[in-house]
Design a protein around this motif. Structure first.
Motif, PDB file in Angstrom:
ATOM      1  N   ARG A  97      25.980  33.211  44.727  1.00  0.00           N
ATOM      2  CA  ARG A  97      25.277  34.482  44.532  1.00  0.00           C
ATOM      3  C   ARG A  97      26.180  35.656  44.846  1.00  0.00           C
ATOM      4  N   ASN A  98      25.756  36.844  44.424  1.00  0.00           N
ATOM      5  CA  ASN A  98      26.451  38.059  44.846  1.00  0.00           C
ATOM      6  C   ASN A  98      26.460  38.121  46.369  1.00  0.00           C
ATOM      7  N   SER A 108      34.443  36.612  45.408  1.00  0.00           N
ATOM      8  CA  SER A 108      35.517  37.544  45.060  1.00  0.00           C
ATOM      9  C   SER A 108      36.501  37.711  46.212  1.00  0.00           C
ATOM     10  N   ASP A 113      37.792  41.079  39.859  1.00  0.00           N
ATOM     11  CA  ASP A 113      36.400  41.443  39.604  1.00  0.00           C
ATOM     12  C   ASP A 113      36.275  42.874  39.101  1.00  0.00           C
ATOM     13  N   GLU A 138      34.634  36.299  36.767  1.00  0.00           N
ATOM     14  CA  GLU A 138      33.608  36.657  35.781  1.00  0.00           C
ATOM     15  C   GLU A 138      34.222  37.026  34.427  1.00  0.00           C
ATOM     16  N   SER A 164      31.410  38.197  31.743  1.00  0.00           N
ATOM     17  CA  SER A 164      30.311  39.108  32.079  1.00  0.00           C
ATOM     18  C   SER A 164      30.449  40.400  31.285  1.00  0.00           C
ATOM     19  N   HIS A 178      28.622  33.801  36.838  1.00  0.00           N
ATOM     20  CA  HIS A 178      27.182  33.722  37.054  1.00  0.00           C
ATOM     21  C   HIS A 178      26.500  33.014  35.883  1.00  0.00           C
TER      22      HIS A 178
END
Length: 301
Positions: free
Chosen positions: A37-38, A43, A80, A155, A158, A187
């Motif tokens: 999860r965030n 990162s 990121d 990511e 994304s 994600h």
């Protein structure tokens, strides 16, 4: 040789440990998916491995070396976040940043990277006019333009459209098939399930689960649900089948049972065929990566 090895890797901000003593090994040639999860620490972890930030404790080895400067030219990174010079064209941008790390690339090399990410037709466009998705593609082109042996991608798909996402997935698979080791966060669980050879799930700064999709499915499911479609109604055989497999559900030509042993599936197929039935279709329902991810994070829900 391992492509990546971390030993006791830790990052602490004040009294808060964001990454907690991680030991991780990634073999050469893997396409390694790193989930969480965030705020899980993904990162931060990837930024320590690539030298963007320094660890509080621990050690990183890349391509067999603990000196990141020695292997810098063999590594590509999509962080990121990516910063670009708005007044440069895409082609100028790749040429300039490649020269910073000691590469003077031919125009064909630059154009190949732009073509691989679907930006060749925008090679002379000013980056300041690029959309978010186009800038993401340019960041990937920057990571691969010097043909690295090891890629770190945070990511990579994304913020881009579905068609571009599929294009990037295929690019990563092609690079991996040519021997490039890829470590990526995402994600997009379907994407990771589709292309990654090994998967890790991070939670609260530690790796909670790691393995192939098959090994994770086996770990998180005590039994498989198996459905078979056969040529005729198997009612006459139901008691004999239950002797092989235990309780079953039979609805006309559809037969469903649960087992924790793959060998039993073969036993049932052989029995049905021996008794004159044709097995048209077998479906094995196991937990998806989404199911496994949610189960790992169940305590946080």
């Amino acid at each position: 040789m391992n492509a990546i090895k971390t030993i006791n890797l830790t990052k602490q901000y004040g009294n808060r440990q964001v990454v907690k003593r991680i030991d991780l090994t990634v073999g050469e040639g893997e396409l390694y998916g790193f989930l969480g999860r965030n705020g899980a620490g993904k990162s931060t972890f990837i930024n320590m491995m690539t030298g963007i930030i320094h660890p509080t404790e621990g050690q990183v080895e890349l391509l067999g070396s603990s000196n990141q400067d020695e292997v810098l030219s063999q590594i590509g990174v999509l962080p990121d976040y990516s910063s670009f010079y708005d007044y440069l064209t895409a082609r100028q941008h790749l040429s300039y940043f490649s020269s910073i790390i000691g590469y003077k690339l031919a125009k064909d090399d630059v154009d190949l990277a732009l073509e691989q990410v679907g930006l060749l037709e925008h090679a002379n466009g000013k980056v300041g006019k690029f959309s978010f998705g186009m800038k993401k593609k340019l960041g990937i082109a920057q990571a691969i333009v010097h043909k690295p042996k090891l890629l770190f991608l945070d990511e990579p798909t994304s913020g881009i459209d579905a068609e571009s996402s599929i294009q990037i997935q295929r690019l990563l698979q092609n690079l991996n098939n040519k021997g490039v080791t890829i470590f990526m966060t995402s994600h997009n669980l379907t994407e990771v399930e589709k292309i990654c050879s090994t998967i890790a799930i991070m939670q609260n700064g530690v790796i909670e689960d790691e393995g192939t999709l098959h090994s994770l499915q086996k770990k998180h499911s005590s039994q498989m649900e198996v459905t078979m479609k056969v040529s005729d109604d198997a009612t006459i055989l139901i008691h004999a089948i239950e002797q092989l497999i235990g309780s079953i559900v039979l609805e006309g030509q559809k037969l469903t049972f649960r087992t924790d042993n793959e060998q039993r599936i073969g036993d049932v197929v052989r029995f049905l065929v021996h008794n004159g039935l044709t097995v048209y279709h077998i479906a094995i329902n196991q937990p998806s990566l989404e199911d496994i991810f949610l189960k790992t994070h169940k305590g946080e829900l």
